[in-house]
Scaffold this active site. Structure first.
Site, PDB file in Angstrom:
ATOM      1  N   GLU A 164      45.188 128.946 -14.828  1.00  0.00           N
ATOM      2  CA  GLU A 164      44.986 130.383 -15.184  1.00  0.00           C
ATOM      3  C   GLU A 164      46.260 131.249 -14.791  1.00  0.00           C
ATOM      4  OE1 GLU A 164      41.342 131.685 -13.928  1.00  0.00           O
ATOM      5  OE2 GLU A 164      40.173 130.037 -14.850  1.00  0.00           O
ATOM      6  N   GLU A 275      36.192 122.752 -19.323  1.00  0.00           N
ATOM      7  CA  GLU A 275      35.059 123.454 -18.865  1.00  0.00           C
ATOM      8  C   GLU A 275      34.272 124.052 -19.690  1.00  0.00           C
ATOM      9  OE1 GLU A 275      36.373 126.447 -16.114  1.00  0.00           O
ATOM     10  OE2 GLU A 275      38.343 125.038 -15.294  1.00  0.00           O
TER      11      GLU A 275
HETATM   12  O1  G3I Z   1      27.647 128.334  -2.070  1.00  0.00           O
HETATM   13  C1  G3I Z   1      27.389 129.598  -1.653  1.00  0.00           C
HETATM   14  C2  G3I Z   1      26.064 129.934  -1.149  1.00  0.00           C
HETATM   15  O2  G3I Z   1      25.795 129.228   0.152  1.00  0.00           O
HETATM   16  C3  G3I Z   1      25.810 131.457  -1.166  1.00  0.00           C
HETATM   17  O3  G3I Z   1      24.732 131.588  -0.733  1.00  0.00           O
HETATM   18  C4  G3I Z   1      26.183 132.000  -2.429  1.00  0.00           C
HETATM   19  C5  G3I Z   1      26.400 133.692  -2.368  1.00  0.00           C
HETATM   20  O4  G3I Z   1      27.113 134.156  -3.389  1.00  0.00           O
HETATM   21  O5  G3I Z   1      27.649 131.718  -2.747  1.00  0.00           O
HETATM   22  C6  G3I Z   1      27.881 130.376  -2.834  1.00  0.00           C
HETATM   23  O6  G3I Z   1      29.022 129.879  -3.386  1.00  0.00           O
HETATM   24  C7  G3I Z   1      29.331 130.398  -4.671  1.00  0.00           C
HETATM   25  C8  G3I Z   1      29.624 129.544  -5.635  1.00  0.00           C
HETATM   26  O7  G3I Z   1      30.176 129.888  -6.736  1.00  0.00           O
HETATM   27  C9  G3I Z   1      28.175 128.807  -6.039  1.00  0.00           C
HETATM   28  O8  G3I Z   1      27.489 129.724  -6.777  1.00  0.00           O
HETATM   29  C10 G3I Z   1      30.955 131.203  -4.356  1.00  0.00           C
HETATM   30  O9  G3I Z   1      30.701 132.208  -3.500  1.00  0.00           O
HETATM   31  C11 G3I Z   1      31.474 131.412  -5.516  1.00  0.00           C
HETATM   32  O10 G3I Z   1      32.837 131.894  -5.415  1.00  0.00           O
HETATM   33  C12 G3I Z   1      31.541 130.261  -6.696  1.00  0.00           C
HETATM   34  O11 G3I Z   1      32.215 130.692  -7.910  1.00  0.00           O
HETATM   35  C13 G3I Z   1      32.893 129.606  -8.505  1.00  0.00           C
HETATM   36  C14 G3I Z   1      34.032 130.553  -9.171  1.00  0.00           C
HETATM   37  O12 G3I Z   1      34.572 129.385 -10.051  1.00  0.00           O
HETATM   38  C15 G3I Z   1      34.839 130.915  -8.088  1.00  0.00           C
HETATM   39  O13 G3I Z   1      35.420 130.048  -7.431  1.00  0.00           O
HETATM   40  C16 G3I Z   1      31.980 129.266  -9.474  1.00  0.00           C
HETATM   41  O14 G3I Z   1      31.013 128.179  -8.840  1.00  0.00           O
HETATM   42  C17 G3I Z   1      32.478 128.111 -10.549  1.00  0.00           C
HETATM   43  O15 G3I Z   1      31.950 127.546 -11.463  1.00  0.00           O
HETATM   44  C18 G3I Z   1      34.009 128.933 -10.865  1.00  0.00           C
HETATM   45  O16 G3I Z   1      34.750 128.035 -11.647  1.00  0.00           O
HETATM   46  C19 G3I Z   1      35.914 128.538 -12.484  1.00  0.00           C
HETATM   47  C20 G3I Z   1      36.933 127.456 -12.463  1.00  0.00           C
HETATM   48  O17 G3I Z   1      37.204 127.125 -11.275  1.00  0.00           O
HETATM   49  C21 G3I Z   1      38.152 127.864 -13.281  1.00  0.00           C
HETATM   50  N1  G3I Z   1      37.659 128.208 -14.720  1.00  0.00           N
HETATM   51  C22 G3I Z   1      36.630 129.445 -14.601  1.00  0.00           C
HETATM   52  C23 G3I Z   1      35.447 129.182 -13.966  1.00  0.00           C
HETATM   53  C24 G3I Z   1      34.325 130.019 -14.142  1.00  0.00           C
HETATM   54  O18 G3I Z   1      34.716 131.160 -13.431  1.00  0.00           O
END
Ligand code: G3I
Length: 364
Positions: A164, A275
């Protein structure tokens, strides 16, 4: 009772007895019946079919694990190879949770795709307070890429090296807007080229991808990515694959999807739908449960994407199709964005939705 009537009754009873006997089917020997196994996504596709995965779901949810094993032959590490998780403190690399996923994939003989060495999001807290001149920043950047890519050398089929980096206006994501990137600000726009060169040095055999979203709906961005990739290739920068994330919705025009795939194919690089998910409710109204019409529209959109990929991408360029998460229950749209969405081919209980059959049809 008249004699003739008695004779009639005897004949009738005899007839019924014979016909009943005839209609009794011989007992079936179920041990010798041929069993036709149900089709699966991976068994129906001429390329690899993947899902992004997370260790918490894998540990705690048997249906999630079973669905992965039966339907998919490739995984992308959804979060555990991102910088915030893999280098949570400066120079402390933590591979434990990523390795859980790598072991699982190896055990199940699945391909593993790494995600993502360089991204402007998912950064550890210490980055925002890091003080240093441009050399120190370059060193930090190079060390991160090379430490992680060397650690996984030979274990991953490919890497999303840069994720990105182009903004919605078609520029290189800068740090002076909400769409900003700290890497661009600290290292200059050339950081993209150097990321690929550093990754190649560390793991020469992994296929190196540039990965982004909205190419199907934002022609300016699509053209900007194509120009960037052409320039990089002219300068011998090893960009070897392109990831079309495809976070789309049921109203995304088919023409945009076909256009993005067609133009990407012309680069000659590997193409990964990296994705895929399809939202039912792009306008964000409260959606308690999906309607039959929405689910049918989703089925048709999955069919379009899969058929376009299968028919437009030459075999040697097909890296595969990866959906983002496994079932509706574990979609990032729910866990991260807190939306009541249903974007995947498996429902909240990992049962197949009509969209699953749309994918199978697209693969035929
Ligand atoms: O695991 C913790 C959990 O223990 C906690 O209770 C909770 C509180 O908010 O957070 C949890 O982790 C989060 C995780 O998602 C699982 O829900 C992280 O904070 C959060 O940052 C994470 O978000 C991820 C996001 O990227 C940011 O990194 C998403 O899972 C993931 O699907 C998303 O993926 C991105 C790709 O990497 C790039 N393209 C877009 C895509 C969607 O945004």
């Amino acid at each position: 009772m008249k004699k003739s009537f008695v004779v009639f009754l005897i004949v009738l009873v005899g007839f019924l007895a014979v016909s009943c006997k005839k209609s009794v089917a011989p007992a079936l020997d179920t041990n010798t019946l041929p069993i036709t196994p149900l089709p699966t996504l991976k068994g129906s596709a001429p390329f690899l079919i993947g899902a992004s995965i997370d260790p918490t779901f894998l540990r705690n949810n048997l249906r999630y694990r079973e669905t992965l094993i039966s339907e998919f032959n490739s995984i992308t590490i959804e979060n555990m190879m991102k910088m915030n998780n893999i280098q949570p403190e400066r120079a402390r690399f933590d591979y434990a949770r990523a390795n859980e996923l790598v072991s699982f994939a190896n055990q199940e003989k699945m391909r593993i795709h790494g995600h993502a060495l360089v991204w402007h999001e998912a950064l550890p807290g210490w980055i925002s307070t890091f003080q240093g001149d441009s050399l120190a920043w370059e060193n930090l950047f190079k060390t991160h890429i090379q430490t992680v890519a060397s650690y996984y050398k030979g274990k991953l089929a490919g890497w999303d090296v840069v994720n990105e980096a182009i903004d919605n206006d078609g520029g290189t994501r800068n740090d002076n807007s909400s769409q900003g990137s700290i890497w661009r600000r600290k290292l200059g726009a050339d950081y993209i080229a150097r990321a690929f060169l550093y990754a190649k040095e560390a793991d020469p055999n992994a296929i190196l991808f540039y990965n982004d979203y909205a190419q199907e709906s934002n022609p300016k961005k699509l053209e900007a990515i194509l120009r960037m990739v052409e320039d990089l290739r002219k300068s011998n920068v090893p960009v070897e694959g392109l990831g079309l994330q495809m976070h789309i919705h049921i109203n995304t025009p088919d023409a945009g999807i076909v256009n993005a795939i067609t133009k990407y194919v012309k680069t000659g690089l590997k193409i990964h739908i990296s994705e895929l998910d399809i939202q039912l409710n792009p306008s964000n109204e409260t959606l308690e449960r999906p309607t039959v019409a929405q689910l049918e529209a989703q089925r048709l959109k999955f069919l379009t994407v899969v058929r376009a990929y299968k028919t437009l991408v030459p075999k040697e360029q097909q890296y595969g199709i990866t959906q983002w998460n496994v079932g509706d229950a574990d979609s990032w749209l729910r866990t991260y964005l807190k939306k009541n969405e249903f974007p995947l081919p498996f429902d909240m209980n990992y049962e197949k939705k009509v969209s699953y059959y749309g994918i199978l049809e697209g693969l035929r």
